[in-house]
Design an enzyme around this catalytic site. Structure first.
Site, PDB file in Angstrom:
ATOM      1  N   ARG A 248      51.758  63.754   6.902  1.00  0.00           N
ATOM      2  CA  ARG A 248      50.358  63.635   7.319  1.00  0.00           C
ATOM      3  C   ARG A 248      50.090  62.353   8.091  1.00  0.00           C
ATOM      4  NH1 ARG A 248      51.255  67.208   4.018  1.00  0.00           N
ATOM      5  NH2 ARG A 248      49.929  69.059   3.837  1.00  0.00           N
TER       6      ARG A 248
ATOM      7  N   TRP B 287      37.493  69.138   4.621  1.00  0.00           N
ATOM      8  CA  TRP B 287      38.774  69.855   4.490  1.00  0.00           C
ATOM      9  C   TRP B 287      39.175  69.931   3.026  1.00  0.00           C
ATOM     10  CZ3 TRP B 287      42.274  72.784   6.950  1.00  0.00           C
ATOM     11  CH2 TRP B 287      43.589  72.804   6.488  1.00  0.00           C
TER      12      TRP B 287
ATOM     13  N   HIS C   6      57.808  89.216  11.810  1.00  0.00           N
ATOM     14  CA  HIS C   6      56.443  88.922  12.273  1.00  0.00           C
ATOM     15  C   HIS C   6      56.417  88.735  13.782  1.00  0.00           C
ATOM     16  CE1 HIS C   6      52.370  87.227  12.129  1.00  0.00           C
ATOM     17  NE2 HIS C   6      52.809  86.426  13.073  1.00  0.00           N
ATOM     18  N   GLU C   7      57.346  87.907  14.292  1.00  0.00           N
ATOM     19  CA  GLU C   7      57.381  87.638  15.740  1.00  0.00           C
ATOM     20  C   GLU C   7      57.754  88.898  16.511  1.00  0.00           C
ATOM     21  OE1 GLU C   7      56.005  84.164  14.812  1.00  0.00           O
ATOM     22  OE2 GLU C   7      56.114  85.000  16.815  1.00  0.00           O
TER      23      GLU C   7
ATOM     24  N   HIS D  63      57.385  75.634  15.992  1.00  0.00           N
ATOM     25  CA  HIS D  63      56.557  76.666  15.347  1.00  0.00           C
ATOM     26  C   HIS D  63      56.769  77.970  16.109  1.00  0.00           C
ATOM     27  CE1 HIS D  63      53.404  77.763  12.496  1.00  0.00           C
ATOM     28  NE2 HIS D  63      53.127  78.684  13.394  1.00  0.00           N
ATOM     29  N   ALA D  64      57.071  79.050  15.401  1.00  0.00           N
ATOM     30  CA  ALA D  64      57.474  80.311  16.045  1.00  0.00           C
ATOM     31  C   ALA D  64      56.362  80.874  16.929  1.00  0.00           C
ATOM     32  CB  ALA D  64      57.841  81.333  14.984  1.00  0.00           C
TER      33      ALA D  64
ATOM     34  N   GLU E 282      48.620  90.262  14.366  1.00  0.00           N
ATOM     35  CA  GLU E 282      49.361  89.517  13.328  1.00  0.00           C
ATOM     36  C   GLU E 282      49.921  90.432  12.253  1.00  0.00           C
ATOM     37  OE1 GLU E 282      48.709  86.310  15.557  1.00  0.00           O
ATOM     38  OE2 GLU E 282      50.116  86.600  13.904  1.00  0.00           O
TER      39      GLU E 282
ATOM     40  N   HIS F  74      48.243  75.022  13.627  1.00  0.00           N
ATOM     41  CA  HIS F  74      47.213  75.777  14.339  1.00  0.00           C
ATOM     42  C   HIS F  74      46.016  74.927  14.741  1.00  0.00           C
ATOM     43  CE1 HIS F  74      49.825  78.600  12.444  1.00  0.00           C
ATOM     44  NE2 HIS F  74      49.339  79.577  13.181  1.00  0.00           N
TER      45      HIS F  74
ATOM     46  N   HIS G  17      54.897  91.136  17.182  1.00  0.00           N
ATOM     47  CA  HIS G  17      54.104  90.810  18.379  1.00  0.00           C
ATOM     48  C   HIS G  17      54.749  91.437  19.616  1.00  0.00           C
ATOM     49  CE1 HIS G  17      51.286  88.093  16.521  1.00  0.00           C
ATOM     50  NE2 HIS G  17      52.184  87.213  16.153  1.00  0.00           N
TER      51      HIS G  17
ATOM     52  N   ARG H 257      39.711  72.960   0.289  1.00  0.00           N
ATOM     53  CA  ARG H 257      41.016  73.143  -0.349  1.00  0.00           C
ATOM     54  C   ARG H 257      40.865  73.157  -1.875  1.00  0.00           C
ATOM     55  NH1 ARG H 257      46.429  73.427   1.577  1.00  0.00           N
ATOM     56  NH2 ARG H 257      47.055  71.246   1.437  1.00  0.00           N
TER      57      ARG H 257
ATOM     58  N   TYR I 102      44.962  85.690  10.434  1.00  0.00           N
ATOM     59  CA  TYR I 102      45.998  85.900   9.422  1.00  0.00           C
ATOM     60  C   TYR I 102      45.376  86.415   8.122  1.00  0.00           C
ATOM     61  CZ  TYR I 102      48.644  83.076  12.717  1.00  0.00           C
ATOM     62  OH  TYR I 102      49.243  82.591  13.866  1.00  0.00           O
TER      63      TYR I 102
HETATM   64  O1  LIG Z   1      51.743  80.919  12.706  1.00  0.00           O
HETATM   65  C1  LIG Z   1      52.314  81.873  12.230  1.00  0.00           C
HETATM   66  C2  LIG Z   1      53.391  82.616  13.022  1.00  0.00           C
HETATM   67  C3  LIG Z   1      53.284  82.238  14.510  1.00  0.00           C
HETATM   68  C4  LIG Z   1      52.551  83.314  15.365  1.00  0.00           C
HETATM   69  O2  LIG Z   1      53.413  84.411  15.583  1.00  0.00           O
HETATM   70  O3  LIG Z   1      51.396  83.806  14.696  1.00  0.00           O
HETATM   71  C5  LIG Z   1      52.131  82.716  16.748  1.00  0.00           C
HETATM   72  C6  LIG Z   1      51.237  81.475  16.621  1.00  0.00           C
HETATM   73  C7  LIG Z   1      50.967  80.925  17.987  1.00  0.00           C
HETATM   74  C8  LIG Z   1      49.796  81.294  18.663  1.00  0.00           C
HETATM   75  C9  LIG Z   1      49.531  80.779  19.949  1.00  0.00           C
HETATM   76  C10 LIG Z   1      50.461  79.904  20.553  1.00  0.00           C
HETATM   77  C11 LIG Z   1      51.629  79.561  19.865  1.00  0.00           C
HETATM   78  C12 LIG Z   1      51.885  80.079  18.587  1.00  0.00           C
HETATM   79  N1  LIG Z   1      51.397  83.747  17.474  1.00  0.00           N
HETATM   80  C13 LIG Z   1      51.953  84.318  18.573  1.00  0.00           C
HETATM   81  O4  LIG Z   1      53.023  83.984  19.033  1.00  0.00           O
HETATM   82  C14 LIG Z   1      51.153  85.380  19.221  1.00  0.00           C
HETATM   83  C15 LIG Z   1      51.597  85.973  20.405  1.00  0.00           C
HETATM   84  C16 LIG Z   1      50.857  86.967  21.014  1.00  0.00           C
HETATM   85  C17 LIG Z   1      49.650  87.408  20.453  1.00  0.00           C
HETATM   86  C18 LIG Z   1      49.208  86.806  19.282  1.00  0.00           C
HETATM   87  C19 LIG Z   1      49.957  85.806  18.673  1.00  0.00           C
HETATM   88  N2  LIG Z   1      52.073  82.319  10.973  1.00  0.00           N
HETATM   89  C20 LIG Z   1      51.030  81.659  10.201  1.00  0.00           C
HETATM   90  C21 LIG Z   1      50.536  82.540   9.045  1.00  0.00           C
HETATM   91  C22 LIG Z   1      51.640  82.902   8.105  1.00  0.00           C
HETATM   92  C23 LIG Z   1      52.076  82.179   7.066  1.00  0.00           C
HETATM   93  N3  LIG Z   1      53.080  82.853   6.402  1.00  0.00           N
HETATM   94  C24 LIG Z   1      53.330  83.997   7.029  1.00  0.00           C
HETATM   95  C25 LIG Z   1      54.215  84.999   6.767  1.00  0.00           C
HETATM   96  C26 LIG Z   1      54.242  86.083   7.615  1.00  0.00           C
HETATM   97  C27 LIG Z   1      53.366  86.140   8.671  1.00  0.00           C
HETATM   98  C28 LIG Z   1      52.446  85.111   8.975  1.00  0.00           C
HETATM   99  C29 LIG Z   1      52.448  84.052   8.119  1.00  0.00           C
HETATM  100  C30 LIG Z   1      51.551  80.300   9.669  1.00  0.00           C
HETATM  101  O5  LIG Z   1      52.764  80.041   9.845  1.00  0.00           O
HETATM  102  O6  LIG Z   1      50.749  79.568   9.127  1.00  0.00           O
HETATM  103 ZN   LIG Z   2      51.717  85.883  14.664  1.00  0.00          ZN
END
Ligand SMILES: O=C(CCC(O)(O)[C@H](Cc1ccccc1)NC(=O)c1ccccc1)N[C@@H](Cc1c[nH]c2ccccc12)C(=O)O
Ligand SMILES: [Zn+2]
Length: 588
Positions: free
Chosen positions: A150, A449, A347-348, A317-318, A375, A477, A351, A453, A487
């Site tokens: 942090r 925040w 998950h990816e 970050h994916a 998502e 995010h 998309h 929480r 999400y």
């Molecule tokens: O952030 C993500 C996965 C990344 C993403 O695939 O959602 C990605 C985020 C992102 C958005 C914009 C720019 C860069 C990264 N979203 C996408 O790539 C995306 C692409 C096209 C359309 C919509 C989203 N998951 C969240 C929520 C989550 C937590 N645990 C999980 C388990 C399974 C699925 C999701 C999560 C997280 O990690 O806190």
């Molecule tokens: Zn996603």
């Protein structure tokens, strides 16, 4: 106003041809920055983005010349999307440039942040700190990593975020949006959206309270009761995850019935020599088994499936990438060989499957029915993959216990991912919406925040926080300015989708043991919904797929019903926490 439909149609054709070129160029520049964070690549990305904003502004002006009242629903929908250009509406070049610079600076701070421990070694979030949170049970090590992260990320961007809020709200006000949060919520087509998600959260809260109580008791056994405040909160650094957003890493400690096979397949994946590529091929094979579209060669050639070893800084970050040219589709992920990343890979790829299914649509309709739909796709597949039956069929689980105790163990592993997440998925945009609408000032950022929480997640800061902290910035995010309620919506609707696919496949057993692998009827139901893209309101897509037009927590509750019974028996009256954060005894 132009009331000639053929002219309107030729405007749309020209728009699509032009914007495919402009957007794919801008996205290629973003890809270059995400996969190699340098000042040069950041500047090129900002410049390309400014140019595509200007083209979008001009297109929006031209689109406003056309009479929408004579158009059919889909054409009108397309024109409205062309005109609603979001923050690209800012015509002041100084403000527009500054907005993009502030965002790319925050993204850089987050993605290059490291925590330096003792002997001069500095650890990045992925894979080092993530692995540490997954494996360490040392209270002090976890606390140092929690606080260090942090200090290295959020604390460095509080002023930048304050500036971002002003610039973003100003840009969106030009289009008449009340604030950035109002603009984000408009993607859900419902003026009551905030109320709808609040109702869903209240419905699911009792189930979370039971899991929280059980987890707290198990953690007290590990760390000692003296590490826990009287208020009933769980200190935020003890839940196996940097943000306490999913607790899967604690599954072996939390397993209700010992002596059964572990539900954590991470060790088995490592033992079997899994590679990132193999995990992606596994996910691709599942989509193929449903008769859906497999990843094209451009995906395998263009993606970044693991963290580079050449010293480059990348955004770990994916993310999934649609280059809007109907050809290039990629994933960027610093894939680690863990069960958690097995989920993220699906998950990816979910998309990308959506991208592939709607690539025939006009550019403005290539999107999720709503952001929660996008998502949910991969997670629905993952619900089948994670069943003991499927895990055994791919050789990651040796035996399937069909007795009640094994079933509860399995449901516990799923609850630590899905139930644990719900308050976190809910509270992030509660915080952001209140910041954007001006109800939370910069001085209050961190206090509000932690109020959320402590209130919703029952998680408290392990050390006292100060107003120079900016803990929201420690979660990707926030600096990445990616909405989060999507999400929470996804974690609810993915069980509606799962139930619909299981019904379509003719499955009649308990929802949590359903695996639709190899079932092309299920694949058709899912594919037909994905093909709609954002050409219809999401309620239409929901109705087509599930037979009802609303979000509904019932399938999620049905899935976890057997576990809830177990938890209520285990917990008795020992559950819940005080809504306010515990105060820190001032050391005298
Ligand atoms: O952030 C993500 C996965 C990344 C993403 O695939 O959602 C990605 C985020 C992102 C958005 C914009 C720019 C860069 C990264 N979203 C996408 O790539 C995306 C692409 C096209 C359309 C919509 C989203 N998951 C969240 C929520 C989550 C937590 N645990 C999980 C388990 C399974 C699925 C999701 C999560 C997280 O990690 O806190
Ligand atoms: Zn996603």
């Amino acid at each position: 106003l132009i009331s000639d439909l053929s002219e309107a149609q030729s405007f749309l054709n020209d728009y699509n041809t032009m914007m495919e070129v402009v957007y794919s160029k801008s996205i290629k520049a973003a890809w270059a920055f995400y996969t190699n964070i340098t000042d040069h690549n950041r500047e090129v990305m900002v410049a390309e983005d400014l140019y595509s904003d200007q083209v979008a502004q001009q297109a929006a002006r031209n689109a406003s010349q056309y009479n929408l009242t004579i158009m059919d629903q889909t054409m009108r929908r397309e024109f409205i999307k062309i005109m609603d250009i979001g923050s690209a509406a800012q015509t002041d070049p100084v403000k527009q440039t500054r907005l993009k610079e502030v965002l790319s600076e925050m993204e850089t701070i987050y993605s290059t942040a490291k925590v330096c421990i003792g002997d001069g070694e500095c650890l990045p979030l992925e894979p080092d700190l993530t692995r540490l949170f997954a494996t360490s049970r040392d209270h002090d090590v976890l606390l140092a990593a929690w606080q260090g992260w942090r200090d290295a990320s959020g604390a460095k961007m509080k002023e930048l975020y304050t500036e971002f809020v002003t610039l973003s709200n100003e840009a969106l006000a030009i289009l008449g949006h009340a604030d950035t949060g109002a603009y984000w919520r408009s993607d859900y087509d419902s003026p009551e959206f905030e109320e709808e998600v609040r109702v869903l959260f209240e419905q699911l809260r009792p189930m979370y309270e039971q899991l929280h109580a059980y987890s707290r008791r198990k953690l007290m056994e590990i760390y000692g009761r003296d590490k826990f405040p009287e208020s009933g909160h769980i200190p935020a650094h003890l839940l196996g995850n940097m943000w306490a957003q999913e607790w899967l890493n604690l599954v072996d400690d939390f397993m209700p019935f010992k002596g059964k096979p572990s539900m954590d397949v991470t060790k088995e994946m490592v033992n079997q020599g899994y590679t990132p590529l193999r995990i992606f091929q596994l996910a691709d094979d599942f989509f193929g088994s449903l008769g859906m579209i497999r990843m094209p060669p451009e995906f395998w050639n263009g993606s970044m499936l693991e963290k580079p070893t050449d010293g480059r800084e990348v955004v770990c970050h994916a993310s999934a990438w649609d280059f809007y040219n109907r050809k290039d589709f990629r994933v960027q992920q610093c894939t680690d060989i863990t069960q958690s990343d097995l989920e993220t890979v699906h998950h990816e790829m979910g998309h990308v499957e959506y991208f592939l299914q709607y690539k025939h649509l006009p550019l403005q309709l290539r999107g999720g029915a709503n952001p929660g739909f996008h998502e949910a796709v991969g997670d629905v597949i993952s619900l089948s993959v994670q069943t003991p039956e499927h895990m055994k069929s791919i050789g990651l689980l040796s035996t399937i216990g069909n007795d009640t105790e094994s079933d509860i163990n399995f449901l516990m592993s799923m609850a630590l991912q899905k139930i644990a997440f719900l308050p976190f998925g809910y509270l992030i945009d509660q915080w952001r919406w209140s910041v954007f609408r001006g109800d939370t000032s910069p001085e209050e950022y961190n206090d509000h925040w932690w109020d959320l929480r402590c209130r919703y997640q029952g998680v408290s800061p392990p050390v006292e926080r100060s107003s120079s902290d900016f803990d929201p910035g420690a979660k990707y995010h926030i600096p990445a300015n990616t909405p989060y309620i999507r999400y929470f919506v996804s974690f609810v609707i993915q069980f509606q989708f799962h139930k619909a696919l299981c019904n379509a496949s003719g499955y009649t057993g308990p929802l949590h043991r359903c695996d639709v692998y190899n079932n092309t009827e299920a694949g058709k139901v899912l594919g037909d919904m994905l093909k709609l893209g954002s050409s219809k309101p999401w309620t239409f897509a929901m109705q087509q797929m599930t037979g009802q037009a609303t979000m509904d927590a019932q399938p999620l509750m049905e899935y976890f019903e057997p576990l809830l019974e177990f938890l209520r028996r285990e917990n008795g009256n020992d559950y819940g926490w005080h809504p306010h954060c515990p105060t820190f005894k001032r050391s005298v």
